[in-house]
Write a protein that holds these residues in place. Sequence first.
Motif, PDB file in Angstrom:
ATOM      1  N   HIS A 162      77.520  52.403  26.349  1.00  0.00           N
ATOM      2  CA  HIS A 162      76.528  53.408  26.308  1.00  0.00           C
ATOM      3  C   HIS A 162      76.977  54.570  27.377  1.00  0.00           C
ATOM      4  O   HIS A 162      76.672  55.811  27.090  1.00  0.00           O
ATOM      5  CB  HIS A 162      75.215  52.859  26.748  1.00  0.00           C
ATOM      6  N   MET A 163      77.521  54.165  28.466  1.00  0.00           N
ATOM      7  CA  MET A 163      78.010  55.112  29.433  1.00  0.00           C
ATOM      8  C   MET A 163      79.161  55.931  29.135  1.00  0.00           C
ATOM      9  O   MET A 163      79.014  57.246  29.279  1.00  0.00           O
ATOM     10  CB  MET A 163      78.314  54.426  30.757  1.00  0.00           C
ATOM     11  N   ILE A 164      80.124  55.451  28.239  1.00  0.00           N
ATOM     12  CA  ILE A 164      81.201  56.141  27.675  1.00  0.00           C
ATOM     13  C   ILE A 164      80.553  57.219  26.736  1.00  0.00           C
ATOM     14  O   ILE A 164      81.314  58.195  26.710  1.00  0.00           O
ATOM     15  CB  ILE A 164      82.253  55.183  27.331  1.00  0.00           C
ATOM     16  N   ILE A 165      79.725  56.632  26.083  1.00  0.00           N
ATOM     17  CA  ILE A 165      79.193  57.705  25.116  1.00  0.00           C
ATOM     18  C   ILE A 165      78.319  58.721  26.075  1.00  0.00           C
ATOM     19  O   ILE A 165      78.352  60.091  25.421  1.00  0.00           O
ATOM     20  CB  ILE A 165      78.340  57.115  24.149  1.00  0.00           C
ATOM     21  N   GLY A 166      77.770  58.377  26.868  1.00  0.00           N
ATOM     22  CA  GLY A 166      76.812  59.414  27.592  1.00  0.00           C
ATOM     23  C   GLY A 166      77.557  60.556  28.263  1.00  0.00           C
ATOM     24  O   GLY A 166      77.270  61.712  28.362  1.00  0.00           O
ATOM     25  N   VAL A 167      78.544  60.081  28.797  1.00  0.00           N
ATOM     26  CA  VAL A 167      79.477  60.914  29.670  1.00  0.00           C
ATOM     27  C   VAL A 167      79.972  62.418  28.791  1.00  0.00           C
ATOM     28  O   VAL A 167      79.490  63.451  29.574  1.00  0.00           O
ATOM     29  CB  VAL A 167      80.804  60.240  30.635  1.00  0.00           C
ATOM     30  N   PRO A 168      80.353  62.008  27.716  1.00  0.00           N
ATOM     31  CA  PRO A 168      80.869  63.310  26.952  1.00  0.00           C
ATOM     32  C   PRO A 168      79.722  64.281  26.526  1.00  0.00           C
ATOM     33  O   PRO A 168      79.733  65.383  26.680  1.00  0.00           O
ATOM     34  CB  PRO A 168      81.601  63.063  25.647  1.00  0.00           C
ATOM     35  N   ILE A 169      78.547  63.668  26.265  1.00  0.00           N
ATOM     36  CA  ILE A 169      77.230  64.259  25.985  1.00  0.00           C
ATOM     37  C   ILE A 169      76.865  65.063  27.233  1.00  0.00           C
ATOM     38  O   ILE A 169      76.411  66.236  27.009  1.00  0.00           O
ATOM     39  CB  ILE A 169      76.225  63.344  25.382  1.00  0.00           C
ATOM     40  N   ILE A 170      76.848  64.653  28.219  1.00  0.00           N
ATOM     41  CA  ILE A 170      76.284  65.060  29.561  1.00  0.00           C
ATOM     42  C   ILE A 170      77.193  66.355  29.808  1.00  0.00           C
ATOM     43  O   ILE A 170      76.928  67.545  30.150  1.00  0.00           O
ATOM     44  CB  ILE A 170      76.276  64.428  30.645  1.00  0.00           C
ATOM     45  N   LEU A 171      78.326  66.001  29.574  1.00  0.00           N
ATOM     46  CA  LEU A 171      79.556  67.081  29.601  1.00  0.00           C
ATOM     47  C   LEU A 171      79.265  68.256  28.625  1.00  0.00           C
ATOM     48  O   LEU A 171      79.446  69.560  29.237  1.00  0.00           O
ATOM     49  CB  LEU A 171      81.030  66.840  29.469  1.00  0.00           C
ATOM     50  N   TRP A 172      78.877  68.072  27.530  1.00  0.00           N
ATOM     51  CA  TRP A 172      78.651  68.819  26.615  1.00  0.00           C
ATOM     52  C   TRP A 172      77.382  69.802  26.971  1.00  0.00           C
ATOM     53  O   TRP A 172      77.427  71.260  26.772  1.00  0.00           O
ATOM     54  CB  TRP A 172      78.252  68.341  25.207  1.00  0.00           C
ATOM     55  N   ILE A 173      76.301  69.054  27.459  1.00  0.00           N
ATOM     56  CA  ILE A 173      75.074  69.743  28.026  1.00  0.00           C
ATOM     57  C   ILE A 173      75.196  70.723  28.972  1.00  0.00           C
ATOM     58  O   ILE A 173      74.874  71.742  29.131  1.00  0.00           O
ATOM     59  CB  ILE A 173      73.868  68.516  28.354  1.00  0.00           C
ATOM     60  N   ALA A 174      75.943  70.249  30.154  1.00  0.00           N
ATOM     61  CA  ALA A 174      76.649  70.875  31.278  1.00  0.00           C
ATOM     62  C   ALA A 174      77.297  72.152  30.903  1.00  0.00           C
ATOM     63  O   ALA A 174      77.000  73.327  31.292  1.00  0.00           O
ATOM     64  CB  ALA A 174      77.744  70.380  32.159  1.00  0.00           C
ATOM     65  N   TRP A 175      78.137  72.104  29.768  1.00  0.00           N
ATOM     66  CA  TRP A 175      78.733  73.381  29.218  1.00  0.00           C
ATOM     67  C   TRP A 175      77.877  74.220  28.572  1.00  0.00           C
ATOM     68  O   TRP A 175      77.920  75.464  29.070  1.00  0.00           O
ATOM     69  CB  TRP A 175      79.820  72.804  28.367  1.00  0.00           C
ATOM     70  N   ARG A 176      76.987  74.017  27.938  1.00  0.00           N
ATOM     71  CA  ARG A 176      75.792  74.658  27.503  1.00  0.00           C
ATOM     72  C   ARG A 176      75.156  75.274  28.523  1.00  0.00           C
ATOM     73  O   ARG A 176      74.565  76.508  28.284  1.00  0.00           O
ATOM     74  CB  ARG A 176      74.887  73.929  26.510  1.00  0.00           C
ATOM     75  N   ALA A 177      74.710  74.477  29.545  1.00  0.00           N
ATOM     76  CA  ALA A 177      73.966  75.064  30.579  1.00  0.00           C
ATOM     77  C   ALA A 177      74.552  76.226  31.381  1.00  0.00           C
ATOM     78  O   ALA A 177      74.062  77.384  31.728  1.00  0.00           O
ATOM     79  CB  ALA A 177      73.451  73.988  31.668  1.00  0.00           C
ATOM     80  N   TRP A 178      75.792  75.836  31.334  1.00  0.00           N
ATOM     81  CA  TRP A 178      76.704  76.933  32.029  1.00  0.00           C
ATOM     82  C   TRP A 178      76.924  78.339  31.429  1.00  0.00           C
ATOM     83  O   TRP A 178      76.877  79.299  32.040  1.00  0.00           O
ATOM     84  CB  TRP A 178      78.216  76.210  32.349  1.00  0.00           C
ATOM     85  N   ARG A 179      76.864  78.175  29.960  1.00  0.00           N
ATOM     86  CA  ARG A 179      77.043  79.229  29.102  1.00  0.00           C
ATOM     87  C   ARG A 179      75.404  80.124  29.097  1.00  0.00           C
ATOM     88  O   ARG A 179      75.125  81.066  28.502  1.00  0.00           O
ATOM     89  CB  ARG A 179      77.025  78.892  27.549  1.00  0.00           C
ATOM     90  N   GLY A 180      74.505  79.307  29.866  1.00  0.00           N
ATOM     91  CA  GLY A 180      73.186  80.129  30.092  1.00  0.00           C
ATOM     92  C   GLY A 180      72.172  79.765  28.783  1.00  0.00           C
ATOM     93  O   GLY A 180      71.389  80.794  28.703  1.00  0.00           O
ATOM     94  N   ILE A 188      71.634  73.084  37.304  1.00  0.00           N
ATOM     95  CA  ILE A 188      71.679  72.320  36.502  1.00  0.00           C
ATOM     96  C   ILE A 188      73.169  71.600  36.257  1.00  0.00           C
ATOM     97  O   ILE A 188      73.563  70.401  36.250  1.00  0.00           O
ATOM     98  CB  ILE A 188      71.353  72.701  35.041  1.00  0.00           C
ATOM     99  N   VAL A 189      74.284  72.636  36.177  1.00  0.00           N
ATOM    100  CA  VAL A 189      75.563  72.095  35.961  1.00  0.00           C
ATOM    101  C   VAL A 189      75.935  71.554  37.183  1.00  0.00           C
ATOM    102  O   VAL A 189      76.570  70.308  37.048  1.00  0.00           O
ATOM    103  CB  VAL A 189      76.182  73.642  35.969  1.00  0.00           C
TER     104      VAL A 189
END
Lengths: 227, 124
Positions: free
Chosen positions: A174-192, A106-107
């Motif tokens: 929309h992409m500029i808004i999307g990128v930090p959201i994906i980053l946040w989700i990736a971080w949450r995925a990393w935390r398991g 995922i990450v």
Amino acid sequence: MSAVASHAPSQDAPPRGLAHHFRDLDQQQSAATLGMWLFIAQEVMFFGGLFLAYTIYRSEYNDVFTIASHHLNVQMGAINTAVLICSSLTMAIAVHAAALGHRQQIVLFLILTILLGGVFLGVKVVEYKEKFDHHLVPGPHFSGHELKLEGDRERHAQIYYSLYFAMTGLHALHMIIGVPIILWIAWRAWRGEFSAAYNAPVELVGLYWHFVDIIWIFLFPLLYLIS
Amino acid sequence: MSATTQAAPAHPPEREGHHIVPLWIYFLVFAVLLLLTYVTVWVSHHDLGSPEILPDVRVHLNVIVAMLIAITKATLVVLFFMHVKYSPRLVQIVVGSSVIWLIILIGVTVSDYFSRGWLGNPGT
């Protein structure tokens, strides 16, 4: 014995990620997906207004639109289309990995999606810079000199470039808004935080990203490929 | 303790309503999307003409072809990348109605612009 004792509370405790007002994770995920689709339906109308304005002005000033669109860089537009399709693929794989509960995948694929999104935005910056350099940005500094257009036809070319910047700009936003959201989700995925049972946030950000891809699928031929 | 840790994987990976699409489908869709991007650029270099379907109404075939390709691409993304093919009926209805609303928005407005002046202006 002890297994039975410790098993009992785990059945009472809500599964990870489940909000109290949902029966179970399946119901929660269905509700979340439906909500995301309603948001996307609203976004379709949001962009729809711009597509409508484009349709009317193009049918009115088709020849000026053709001349003006020849000053867009088709090669960069085509490369960006391919980049965005690649980013949709990496996003689809990330969502696939989330459904199977593969944390590292995922990450990895979310980060790849962000990088491809960054490439897209970088190319867009180069393209916008070209337009500023050639005085093709609507406003007091607009000049039809480059397009060999004067008077009314110069003003019609400004309409084309207004639509170009409004449509690609709103898409890029929309992409500029999307990128930090994906980053946040990736971080949450990393935390398991996500598992095969609970991964709705990954799926929803995926829907958003694919929607942004679809908008570009229409923008590219409409703005770049007027023959 | 061991019983609780084993409880989580006991969840079947494929739950009701959450169909897992095999990866090869994503790669196939991806390849088709790239191919169609190439086709749409290629077609734009050829003038397909603009036949007159009604008096004073010309249809630019290049636009029609470009839009048909874009709609095909968008449909592939919606059905497979966005899982609508495997989604509950309610989601499919929302997706379908968003398209219908878009058609109403564009169709009704364009038909107004298109038909203005057909009956002349009153008072002139």
